[in-house]
Design an enzyme around this catalytic site. Structure first.
Site, mmCIF file in Angstrom:
data_model
loop_
_atom_site.group_PDB
_atom_site.id
_atom_site.type_symbol
_atom_site.label_atom_id
_atom_site.label_comp_id
_atom_site.label_asym_id
_atom_site.label_seq_id
_atom_site.Cartn_x
_atom_site.Cartn_y
_atom_site.Cartn_z
ATOM 1 N N HIS A 94 0.852 -1.188 0.000
ATOM 2 C CA HIS A 94 0.000 0.000 0.000
ATOM 3 C C HIS A 94 0.893 1.246 0.000
ATOM 4 C CE1 HIS A 94 -3.756 -2.201 1.811
ATOM 5 N NE2 HIS A 94 -3.352 -2.705 0.662
ATOM 6 N N GLU A 120 1.335 3.827 1.988
ATOM 7 C CA GLU A 120 2.087 4.203 3.196
ATOM 8 C C GLU A 120 3.376 3.392 3.292
ATOM 9 O OE1 GLU A 120 -1.045 3.431 2.907
ATOM 10 O OE2 GLU A 120 -2.326 4.433 4.369
ATOM 11 N N ALA A 171 -20.405 12.071 -26.901
ATOM 12 C CA ALA A 171 -19.978 13.259 -27.640
ATOM 13 C C ALA A 171 -21.171 13.710 -28.467
ATOM 14 C CB ALA A 171 -18.814 12.902 -28.553
ATOM 15 N N SER A 204 -21.240 9.180 -37.924
ATOM 16 C CA SER A 204 -21.173 9.701 -36.552
ATOM 17 C C SER A 204 -19.751 10.000 -36.103
ATOM 18 C CB SER A 204 -21.832 8.710 -35.598
ATOM 19 O OG SER A 204 -21.147 7.497 -35.645
ATOM 20 N N THR A 246 -22.794 -0.156 -31.404
ATOM 21 C CA THR A 246 -21.564 0.609 -31.633
ATOM 22 C C THR A 246 -20.475 -0.278 -32.229
ATOM 23 O OG1 THR A 246 -22.122 2.123 -29.857
ATOM 24 C CG2 THR A 246 -19.800 1.994 -30.448
ATOM 25 N N GLU A 256 -19.344 3.982 -22.914
ATOM 26 C CA GLU A 256 -19.080 4.887 -24.042
ATOM 27 C C GLU A 256 -20.180 4.811 -25.096
ATOM 28 O OE1 GLU A 256 -15.375 5.407 -25.847
ATOM 29 O OE2 GLU A 256 -14.239 5.474 -23.980
ATOM 30 N N ALA A 289 -26.767 3.923 -23.524
ATOM 31 C CA ALA A 289 -26.761 5.090 -22.635
ATOM 32 C C ALA A 289 -28.147 5.291 -22.030
ATOM 33 C CB ALA A 289 -26.338 6.338 -23.415
HETATM 34 N N1 LIG Z 1 -21.468 10.207 -30.054
HETATM 35 C C1 LIG Z 1 -21.235 9.277 -29.181
HETATM 36 O O1 LIG Z 1 -20.855 9.567 -28.055
HETATM 37 C C2 LIG Z 1 -21.404 7.841 -29.578
HETATM 38 C C3 LIG Z 1 -20.865 6.855 -28.765
HETATM 39 C C4 LIG Z 1 -21.036 5.525 -29.141
HETATM 40 C C5 LIG Z 1 -21.742 5.218 -30.300
HETATM 41 N N2 LIG Z 1 -22.250 6.211 -31.072
HETATM 42 C C6 LIG Z 1 -22.987 5.900 -32.302
HETATM 43 O O2 LIG Z 1 -24.165 5.205 -31.965
HETATM 44 C C7 LIG Z 1 -24.554 4.398 -33.059
HETATM 45 C C8 LIG Z 1 -25.015 3.043 -32.582
HETATM 46 O O3 LIG Z 1 -26.168 3.250 -31.825
HETATM 47 P P1 LIG Z 1 -26.880 2.099 -30.995
HETATM 48 O O4 LIG Z 1 -27.885 2.734 -30.113
HETATM 49 O O5 LIG Z 1 -27.304 1.001 -31.907
HETATM 50 O O6 LIG Z 1 -25.621 1.525 -30.173
HETATM 51 P P2 LIG Z 1 -25.429 0.832 -28.793
HETATM 52 O O7 LIG Z 1 -26.188 1.475 -27.710
HETATM 53 O O8 LIG Z 1 -23.959 0.695 -28.656
HETATM 54 O O9 LIG Z 1 -25.981 -0.626 -29.036
HETATM 55 C C9 LIG Z 1 -27.317 -0.958 -28.944
HETATM 56 C C10 LIG Z 1 -27.405 -2.415 -28.586
HETATM 57 O O10 LIG Z 1 -26.830 -2.621 -27.297
HETATM 58 C C11 LIG Z 1 -27.546 -3.625 -26.622
HETATM 59 N N3 LIG Z 1 -28.177 -3.039 -25.461
HETATM 60 C C12 LIG Z 1 -28.397 -1.752 -25.186
HETATM 61 N N4 LIG Z 1 -28.998 -1.618 -23.998
HETATM 62 C C13 LIG Z 1 -29.147 -2.857 -23.508
HETATM 63 C C14 LIG Z 1 -29.695 -3.398 -22.327
HETATM 64 N N5 LIG Z 1 -30.190 -2.594 -21.376
HETATM 65 N N6 LIG Z 1 -29.690 -4.724 -22.160
HETATM 66 C C15 LIG Z 1 -29.172 -5.538 -23.113
HETATM 67 N N7 LIG Z 1 -28.637 -5.088 -24.260
HETATM 68 C C16 LIG Z 1 -28.633 -3.764 -24.454
HETATM 69 C C17 LIG Z 1 -28.580 -4.163 -27.605
HETATM 70 O O11 LIG Z 1 -27.884 -5.181 -28.280
HETATM 71 P P3 LIG Z 1 -28.557 -6.466 -29.021
HETATM 72 O O12 LIG Z 1 -29.518 -5.902 -30.021
HETATM 73 O O13 LIG Z 1 -27.370 -7.130 -29.658
HETATM 74 O O14 LIG Z 1 -29.195 -7.316 -27.978
HETATM 75 C C18 LIG Z 1 -28.796 -2.963 -28.488
HETATM 76 O O15 LIG Z 1 -29.320 -3.272 -29.742
HETATM 77 C C19 LIG Z 1 -23.360 4.345 -33.978
HETATM 78 O O16 LIG Z 1 -23.657 5.121 -35.123
HETATM 79 C C20 LIG Z 1 -22.245 4.963 -33.194
HETATM 80 O O17 LIG Z 1 -21.325 5.637 -33.991
HETATM 81 C C21 LIG Z 1 -22.103 7.519 -30.737
#
Ligand SMILES: NC(=O)c1ccc[n+]([C@@H]2O[C@H](COP(=O)([O-])OP(=O)(O)OC[C@H]3O[C@@H](n4cnc5c(N)ncnc54)[C@H](OP(=O)(O)O)[C@@H]3O)[C@@H](O)[C@H]2O)c1
Length: 329
Positions: free
Chosen positions: A51, A53, A151, A165, A193, A259, A265
């Site tokens: 640790h 300390e 973002a 994106s 994603t 992320e 999210a």
């Molecule tokens: N700007 C940003 O910060 C940012 C960050 C990341 C991604 N993106 C963009 O987001 C887009 C993708 O969007 P998206 O909404 O499809 O992506 P996502 O949220 O990464 O993936 C969605 C998938 O995640 C799974 N999922 C989500 N919540 C869940 C839960 N509570 N329990 C179980 N599975 C869950 C499901 O998968 P299954 O269908 O396989 O079961 C769902 O279809 C891309 O274009 C990417 O570039 C932007």
């Protein structure tokens, strides 16, 4: 040296090891000799190692006798993989101890009381230490501390209507994200994603990789293609968020970053497991596109989800707003 300056050094030592110590906290310790000169600085070694300390006392040697210890967390008082730090300080002849945070972990707490009872002048400074916040929060909650990062444009879009994106923010913000990843235990994304962006989820410098790499975690039922970066680098996949958090906690993760994307999210916010939000906002407008959240959270202003802003930082021409979840009454 005064105690505030010594605490600053201990704070820096905590910061330097953040991401490498879980499930243990990233603690920093500074030993001053009887004249107030710094004779040892230490930080928590990776699990199984000493640790903070003990590292600092080792550096200080015999001059620690009659000296002062300044630590970011109350010295532990239990026999885990290493002996209690409270006893190590006492045995080294430390006469004064200043600590910034109390230890919330029941079996490890009590170090301050032990030292006081042994006649050591012991003071609680009650100062927040950045590198310890996720660990303190995780320890209280019994699950990893969750930071949701996204973002977006000024008007809250994370992608354009044609599906593109990448990249909303500029180089400076992206470099900051990589540095931040290097301090986390795990990064989580949804299968959406993975399938659309083929991310690596590594923490990269200009020339290579950070020494500490977070675990790469995918949530969802769809298969991650064998040809993807994640399949090549190695990752873990879970069917849902609770399963992921529980497995990550059991295997030592305390500080994780979600992320995205927008579906994951939105789910994490609905489940109430988001403790902190990082919004990287680009000075750009789309007017339409893909929102940072797939589903609405609330339908009326009375119930709007609000956050407490904890920091605002300019990164190139982008802005990072860090927020804590505000508890509803
Ligand atoms: N700007 C940003 O910060 C940012 C960050 C990341 C991604 N993106 C963009 O987001 C887009 C993708 O969007 P998206 O909404 O499809 O992506 P996502 O949220 O990464 O993936 C969605 C998938 O995640 C799974 N999922 C989500 N919540 C869940 C839960 N509570 N329990 C179980 N599975 C869950 C499901 O998968 P299954 O269908 O396989 O079961 C769902 O279809 C891309 O274009 C990417 O570039 C932007």
């Amino acid at each position: 040296m005064d105690i505030a300056h010594a605490l600053d050094l201990a704070h820096q030592a905590s910061d330097a090891v953040r991401g490498t110590t879980s499930p243990n906290p990233a603690v920093g310790a500074v030993i001053l000799d009887a004249d107030g000169d710094v004779i040892g600085i230490g930080a928590t070694a990776p699990p199984g190692g000493p640790h903070a300390e003990v590292v600092a006392l080792h550096a200080a040697g015999a001059r620690a006798h009659g000296g002062t210890a300044v630590v970011t967390l109350e010295p532990c008082n239990h026999y885990g993989r290493t002996g209690p730090c409270s006893k190590a300080l006492l045995d080294a002849g430390i006469r004064q101890v200043f600590y910034a945070n109390a230890d919330p972990f029941p079996s490890a707490a009590g170090g301050a009381e032990f030292l006081r009872a042994a006649g050591v002048d012991t003071h609680f400074l009650d100062q927040p230490i950045r590198a310890l916040q996720p660990w303190l929060s995780a320890t209280r909650l019994g699950r990893p501390h969750v930071t949701l990062k996204f973002a977006s444009t000024l008007d809250g879009f994370s992608g354009a209507t044609d599906g593109t994106s990448q990249w909303i923010t500029g180089d400076t913000a992206r470099a900051y994200v990589h540095e931040d990843r290097s301090k986390r235990d795990a990064i989580i994304v949804g299968t959406g994603t993975v399938l659309s962006d083929n991310p690596s989820l590594t923490a990269r410098t200009d020339t290579g990789l950070y020494e500490h790499q977070p675990r790469r975690v995918v949530i969802g039922s769809r298969e991650v293609p064998d040809s993807s970066h994640l399949a090549q680098l190695g990752y873990e996949q879970y069917a849902g968020i609770p399963e992921a958090l529980s497995a990550l906690w059991d295997t030592g993760c305390r500080d994780i970053l979600i992320e995205g994307g927008p579906a994951l999210a939105a789910s994490a916010l609905r489940l109430g497991v988001v403790d902190q939000v990082q919004a990287y906002i680009a000075p750009a407008l789309l007017g339409a596109g893909k929102s940072v959240l797939t589903w609405p959270q609330e339908t009326t202003m009375d119930e709007i989800m609000r956050f407490e802003t904890t920091s605002v930082r300019q990164l190139g021409s982008d802005v990072l707003i860090e927020m804590m979840m505000r508890k509803k009454h």
